[in-house]
Design an enzyme around this catalytic site. Structure first.
Site, PDB file in Angstrom:
ATOM      1  N   CYS A  85       0.923  -1.120   0.048  1.00 49.32           N
ATOM      2  CA  CYS A  85      -0.110  -0.003  -0.091  1.00 49.32           C
ATOM      3  C   CYS A  85       0.847   1.103  -0.009  1.00 49.32           C
ATOM      4  CB  CYS A  85      -0.925  -0.072   1.355  1.00 49.32           C
ATOM      5  SG  CYS A  85      -2.036   1.314   1.440  1.00 49.32           S
ATOM      6  N   LEU A  86       1.057   1.783  -1.127  1.00 51.58           N
ATOM      7  CA  LEU A  86       1.849   2.973  -1.198  1.00 51.58           C
ATOM      8  C   LEU A  86       1.229   3.872  -2.515  1.00 51.58           C
ATOM      9  CD1 LEU A  86       4.755   4.434  -0.804  1.00 51.58           C
ATOM     10  CD2 LEU A  86       5.739   3.004  -2.372  1.00 51.58           C
TER      11      LEU A  86
END
Length: 188
Positions: A85-86
């Site tokens: 999750c970036l």
């Protein structure tokens, strides 16, 4: 401006010419694994991960899919699937970025500055917010147990001997011998 396929070829070649070990999957240029080392002066220092990269047909206009194949303890990495999750990879991707940015800037920053308020791993986020010292210790334990050079060498050899589909690579359909080496299984 060059075509997306030429840009993809150029970016992959640039990554292969860098200090990163890159192994194509199924002799293609759209899927490959990259050896990634934890950043210095972080609890991830000394860790070595195999990161799977899948480039969509629309790359560089669409972001690559990135996933850790061996386990990592981090608030923004799903322990089961290894997905990341970036924002800069998922929502804010720009064709100005390339694959070297992912491995030289984005992933090191993710490990250096976790965001526990937007977790994929709730246990890691909770521990980080409650007890940073204990969190750092657990990160180091995971590095020792799952992120050493021998862990990824074994998985690279196993994968090069057989074709691996996207579903297999990011699911928990591993054999018992893979438990300690590849993300996708939860310890009993």
């Amino acid at each position: 401006m060059s075509s997306p396929s030429k840009r993809r070829d150029m970016d992959v070649m640039k990554l292969m010419m860098s200090d990163y070990s890159v192994e194509p999957i199924n002799d293609g240029i759209n899927e490959f694994n990259v050896e990634f080392h934890g950043p210095k002066e972080s609890p991830y220092e000394g860790g070595v991960w195999k990161v799977r990269v899948e480039l969509p047909d629309a790359y560089p206009y669409k972001s690559p899919s990135i996933g850790f194949l061996n386990k990592i303890f981090h608030p923004n990495v799903d322990e089961l699937s290894g997905s990341v999750c970036l924002d800069v990879i998922n929502q804010s991707w720009s064709p100005m970025f390339d694959l070297l940015n992912v491995f030289e800037v984005f992933l090191p920053q993710l490990l250096l500055y976790p965001n526990p308020s937007d977790p994929l791993n709730g246990d890691a986020a909770s521990l980080m917010m409650k007890d940073k010292v204990q969190y750092d210790q657990k990160v180091k334990e995971y590095c020792e147990r799952y992120a050493k050079k021998e862990h990824i060498v074994n998985t690279l050899t196993e994968e090069s001997d057989e074709e691996v589909s996207e579903d297999e690579a990011f699911s928990d359909g591993r054999t018992d011998s893979d438990d300690d080496q590849i993300a996708g299984r939860v310890d009993p």
